[in-house]
Write an enzyme that holds these catalytic residues in place. Structure first.
Site, PDB file in Angstrom:
ATOM      1  NE  ARG A 170     -72.865  -3.959  25.935  1.00 27.40           N
ATOM      2  CZ  ARG A 170     -72.301  -5.147  26.127  1.00 27.40           C
ATOM      3  NH1 ARG A 170     -71.711  -5.777  25.134  1.00 27.40           N
ATOM      4  NH2 ARG A 170     -72.284  -5.709  27.320  1.00 27.40           N
ATOM      5  CG  HIS A 193     -74.866  -8.202  23.092  1.00 39.59           C
ATOM      6  ND1 HIS A 193     -74.134  -7.555  22.124  1.00 39.59           N
ATOM      7  CD2 HIS A 193     -75.570  -9.163  22.456  1.00 39.59           C
ATOM      8  CE1 HIS A 193     -74.379  -8.120  20.937  1.00 39.59           C
ATOM      9  NE2 HIS A 193     -75.251  -9.089  21.120  1.00 39.59           N
ATOM     10  CE1 TYR A 247     -70.412  -8.084  29.455  1.00 43.80           C
ATOM     11  CE2 TYR A 247     -71.805 -10.036  29.539  1.00 43.80           C
ATOM     12  CZ  TYR A 247     -71.581  -8.737  29.119  1.00 43.80           C
ATOM     13  OH  TYR A 247     -72.546  -8.100  28.382  1.00 43.80           O
TER      14      TYR A 247
HETATM   15  C1  LIG Z   1     -70.353 -13.488  11.947  1.00 47.31           C
HETATM   16  C2  LIG Z   1     -70.996 -13.323  13.276  1.00 47.31           C
HETATM   17  N1  LIG Z   1     -70.541 -14.024  14.334  1.00 47.31           N
HETATM   18  C3  LIG Z   1     -71.137 -13.918  15.530  1.00 47.31           C
HETATM   19  C4  LIG Z   1     -72.204 -13.100  15.703  1.00 47.31           C
HETATM   20  C5  LIG Z   1     -72.910 -13.035  17.035  1.00 47.31           C
HETATM   21  N2  LIG Z   1     -72.694 -11.740  17.667  1.00 47.31           N
HETATM   22  C6  LIG Z   1     -73.601 -10.744  17.531  1.00 47.31           C
HETATM   23  S1  LIG Z   1     -73.056  -9.320  18.181  1.00 47.31           S
HETATM   24  C7  LIG Z   1     -71.621 -10.005  18.685  1.00 47.31           C
HETATM   25  C8  LIG Z   1     -70.588  -9.146  19.349  1.00 47.31           C
HETATM   26  C9  LIG Z   1     -70.143  -8.055  18.445  1.00 47.31           C
HETATM   27  O1  LIG Z   1     -69.299  -7.200  19.132  1.00 47.31           O
HETATM   28  P1  LIG Z   1     -68.782  -5.855  18.493  1.00 47.31           P
HETATM   29  O2  LIG Z   1     -68.314  -6.081  17.102  1.00 47.31           O
HETATM   30  O3  LIG Z   1     -67.814  -5.270  19.441  1.00 47.31           O
HETATM   31  O4  LIG Z   1     -70.074  -4.939  18.371  1.00 47.31           O
HETATM   32  P2  LIG Z   1     -71.046  -4.442  19.534  1.00 47.31           P
HETATM   33  O5  LIG Z   1     -72.084  -5.502  19.682  1.00 47.31           O
HETATM   34  O6  LIG Z   1     -70.245  -4.239  20.758  1.00 47.31           O
HETATM   35  O7  LIG Z   1     -71.641  -3.197  19.010  1.00 47.31           O
HETATM   36  C10 LIG Z   1     -71.575 -11.352  18.341  1.00 47.31           C
HETATM   37  C11 LIG Z   1     -70.476 -12.269  18.672  1.00 47.31           C
HETATM   38  C12 LIG Z   1     -72.639 -12.367  14.580  1.00 47.31           C
HETATM   39  N3  LIG Z   1     -73.672 -11.518  14.658  1.00 47.31           N
HETATM   40  N4  LIG Z   1     -72.032 -12.492  13.394  1.00 47.31           N
END
Ligand SMILES: Cc1ncc(C[n+]2csc(CCOP(=O)(O)OP(=O)(O)O)c2C)c(N)n1
Ligand SMILES: [Mg+2]
Lengths: 390, 359
Positions: free
Chosen positions: A285, A289, A298
């Site tokens: 990425r 975020h 970080y």
């Molecule tokens: C059940 C749940 N817990 C927490 C979140 C908050 N949250 C949104 S994105 C994220 C990180 C997700 O990381 P990843 O699965 O690696 O996907 P990326 O964002 O890197 O595409 C979090 C913790 C959420 N959307 N859903």
């Protein structure tokens, strides 16, 4: 010269024409085991290499050229959406710059009748599918929970509760199989999402029901701020399929040729009734975020610089040029199409479409409850009074 | 010390330093961790990043990764892990990143966190604090704005706390961490940036006790009962109502479980009228419990039925429409106006054929 929307549908059309031809339904040579290193066709400079790719036919030239075009347009869309978020036109935007090979490869490997179960980050993939970018942006724009028609576009609403949609993909694919339809479901999840229970339940259900699902894990190394090392100590997220009896693979997620080759095969495998496939794509990425996040808290910029060297777009471009499949004129044309696409998004997002307040009460149920009707009348009276006092 | 010298001291002392609610919560976590080595903080992005709302900013750096750390991304895991840690003698303070992302943990919360003391005949208690940023008003997209307090308040065995002021956010959290039972600590996310002073609670030796509502504003004509994000709305409405000649009292519940019947009922006995304000969807919500208890206990003092002003009974809407969903000053004033000031019957809920003149 095609208009932006034609350009978008062009990429989709090309994908659909090519999805079947480039694939094979042979099962995987390594059984359930992923390669011990990510499958690669092109190195960082776009030179053809042999890294555990013998099991995968090389994608056709046409598919590769289509992928290049879709990556350029997709990235331009993504940069535009990021800019709109910075300007406050979007409440929030989760960018996928750097993940183009996965975003585009996933869609070009599908047939038009297949379904996608994307996350919030997969907007570029949906653009590649031919969905209207303005409809895709309705969620971050704050006008709807899903701006497009999931049935018409065969794309489930972009999902935010992590990994929850994976189980839907499995149920959907099983349902399609029971109905005798040859649909494959492409289920998206991030590296962080693989820690959720639903990810594991989805894998197990898919395996037990032999559901035609391809799970694509985009391991972009972070879940917001949390690095992959905090998420899992498995040698590869690809290994997570084995325990469930699922054919698994890991691939260089910034090598579009490799992503296409692996996903073409995975889709064909699922479609032929051999069951689900799990693919981990190693990518990165490049942006924060979302626009609300500060990635400097970080990770250091050297890491980002390092990944910029593995940018999927110049890599494929170098190969296609080397093979004489594209030239300066084509590259310029595609860049122009990307600009036109972005300009169209900009213009249409500048218009403030009124959202009907009464739509609040629509679709809570097929038939509103008496209580909802009462609240509807209350709001109607409030708005009338407001109008009258103007 | 003479009286004069004292007055001088007060005049010379600098104005109280203002902190944000997220800053106050951060301070409460730090002070609790300093006071008790068994207090640990964990969840998603609470370490290096300091939380998506910066509530845990710098804690991991200052207390070490052992005391404040990121977990794998799994809410059921986080809560279940906290149950085990608590059984081993720790006092986990865990974060669910947003209201709706606590739902994967619901089984752990409802079946274990809430019931452990009861199931084990008091042999195992769980001093866990589950911090949940909740409710809307920040233009957040779906799943980021749920008012989920009723799910927890409806579950016996869970204490449910909703601070409405910066000072309370500090004090109630310290009390929550000290509590021997599990506490769901619901932080109104739109108040994270609100400012206040915590100096007086820092100096105090006792924290705000649970089950004690606070009268935020005194009045004689009508009582507004509110909690969390709605207290501010109630206070604004009280101010606006003054212009119409209504003297409005505002009661901030602070803790939904345990609930302070005494304070709200005493207020309603005095004013004779009551409106409950909550941001959550109204149906089967906490406001219904409050309204029922007030009329059970203060029926003979009431001049009008207890009314509720609540969010609409719809899934939290997209940002462009949230202002129509959220209870605002106008809706509270409308409800106050309906409290039978002129002794006319409130015809709103009469069948239309029995409404005088209505067609
Ligand atoms: C059940 C749940 N817990 C927490 C979140 C908050 N949250 C949104 S994105 C994220 C990180 C997700 O990381 P990843 O699965 O690696 O996907 P990326 O964002 O890197 O595409 C979090 C913790 C959420 N959307 N859903
Ligand atoms: Mg990730």
């Amino acid at each position: 010269m095609p208009t932006p929307l034609e350009a978008a549908s062009l990429t989709t059309d090309t994908s659909t024409a090519l999805a079947q031809t480039a694939s094979t339904d042979r099962s995987f040579a390594r059984g359930l085991m992923p390669a011990s290193m990510p499958v690669q066709f092109l190195d960082d400079l776009g030179h053809r290499v042999q890294v555990f790719n013998d099991d995968y036919p090389e994608p056709s030239s046409q598919q590769l050229v289509a992928a290049y075009r879709a990556m350029v347009i997709g990235r331009r869309f993504d940069i535009q959406a990021t800019a709109l978020a910075k300007q406050g036109r979007l409440a929030v935007y989760p960018p996928s710059r750097g993940q183009e090979a996965c975003q585009i490869g996933s869609m070009l490997a599908l047939s038009p009748d297949d379904w996608a179960f994307p996350t919030y980050r997969d907007s570029m993939a949906l653009v590649t599918r031919g969905l209207d970018p303005v409809e895709i942006l309705a969620v971050p724009h704050g006008t709807a929970h899903c701006g497009y028609d999931p049935r018409a576009s065969r794309t489930a609403p972009q999902c935010t509760p992590l990994a929850t949609q994976l189980v839907h993909a499995v149920g959907f694919a099983s349902g399609e199989k029971r109905k005798g339809r040859p649909t494959v479901a492409m289920a998206f999840v991030g590296d962080g999402g693989t820690s959720e229970g639903d990810f594991h339940e989805a894998l197990n259900f898919a395996a037990v029901f032999k559901a035609p699902v391809v799970f694509l894990v985009q391991n972009n190394k972070y879940a917001i701020s949390v690095p992959i090392s905090r998420q899992s100590v498995a040698p590869s997220l690809g290994y997570k399929g084995i325990g469930y009896g699922i054919a698994s693979e890991q691939v260089d997620g910034n090598d579009a040729m490799a992503v296409l080759a692996v996903l073409n095969k995975a889709v064909a495998h699922a479609r032929s009734g051999q069951g689900p496939v799990l693919v981990e794509a190693h990518t990165y990425r490049l942006d924060a975020h979302t626009n609300a996040d500060d990635a400097t808290r970080y990770r250091d910029s050297a890491e980002v610089e390092d990944w910029l060297r593995r940018d999927p777009i110049p890599r494929l471009e170098a190969w296609l040029r080397h093979k004489g499949l594209i030239d300066d004129a084509f590259v310029a044309l595609v860049a122009h199409q990307g600009e036109a696409f972005a300009a169209d998004v900009r213009e249409r997002m500048a218009i403030n479409l009124a959202v009907d307040p009464m739509s609040l009460f629509d679709n809570v149920f097929a038939t509103p409850t008496p209580q909802l009707l009462e609240q509807r009348a209350m709001l109607e009276a409030e708005l009338e009074a407001e109008e009258a006092s103007r | 010390m003479t009286t004069a010298a004292r007055a001088e001291d007060i005049c010379a002392s600098p104005p109280p330093q203002l902190v944000t609610m997220s800053g106050a919560i951060n301070r409460a976590l730090r002070d609790a961790m300093t006071a008790d080595p068994d207090v640990v903080v964990f969840g998603e992005d609470v370490g290096t990043l300091g939380g998506v709302f910066r509530v845990t900013d710098g804690i991991s750096r200052d207390f070490g990764q052992d005391r404040c750390f990121d977990t794998p991304l799994a809410e059921a895991g986080i809560v279940g892990f906290a149950v085990g840690m608590a059984m081993a003698g720790f006092r986990p303070v865990i974060e669910m990143q947003f209201d709706a992302f606590a739902y994967p943990a619901f089984e752990q919360i409802a079946s274990h966190v809430a019931k452990m003391r009861n199931r084990t005949a008091g042999r195992i208690n769980l001093p866990i604090v589950i911090r949940i940023p909740f409710a809307g008003g920040i233009g957040g997209v779906e799943h980021h704005c749920d008012s989920s307090e009723a799910y927890y308040a409806h579950t016996p065995g869970l204490k449910v706390v909703t601070p409405a002021t910066v000072e309370d956010s500090y004090s109630l959290l310290r009390e929550a961490i000290n509590d021997p039972d599990p506490v769901v600590f619901m932080e109104p996310k739109r108040l994270y940036w609100s400012k206040g002073s915590i100096e007086s609670v820092l100096a105090a030796t006792k924290f705000a006790s649970f089950g004690r509502a606070a009268v935020r504003r005194e009045g004689t004509d009508v009582t507004l009962v509110a909690y969390g994000p709605s207290v501010e709305v109630a206070l604004q409405a009280a101010l606006a109502a003054e212009e119409s000649g209504w003297s409005v009292e505002v009661v901030d519940l602070r803790t939904l479980v345990p609930l302070d019947d005494e304070t709200m009922v005493a207020s309603v006995r005095k004013t004779g009228r009551c409106v409950v304000v909550q941001e959550a969807q109204g149906f089967a919500g906490v406001g219904a419990e409050i309204a029922a208890r007030v009329q059970e206990r203060a029926f003979h003092s009431l001049h009008a039925p207890v009314l509720r002003v609540a969010g609409l009974d719809i899934p939290y809407p997209p940002p462009k429409l949230e202002h129509l969903h959220l209870p605002d000053v106008e809706r509270v004033l409308d409800a106050i106006a309906r409290l039978q000031w002129d002794d006319d019957t409130d015809t709103r809920f009469l069948p239309s054929d029995s409404k005088g003149g209505a067609t």
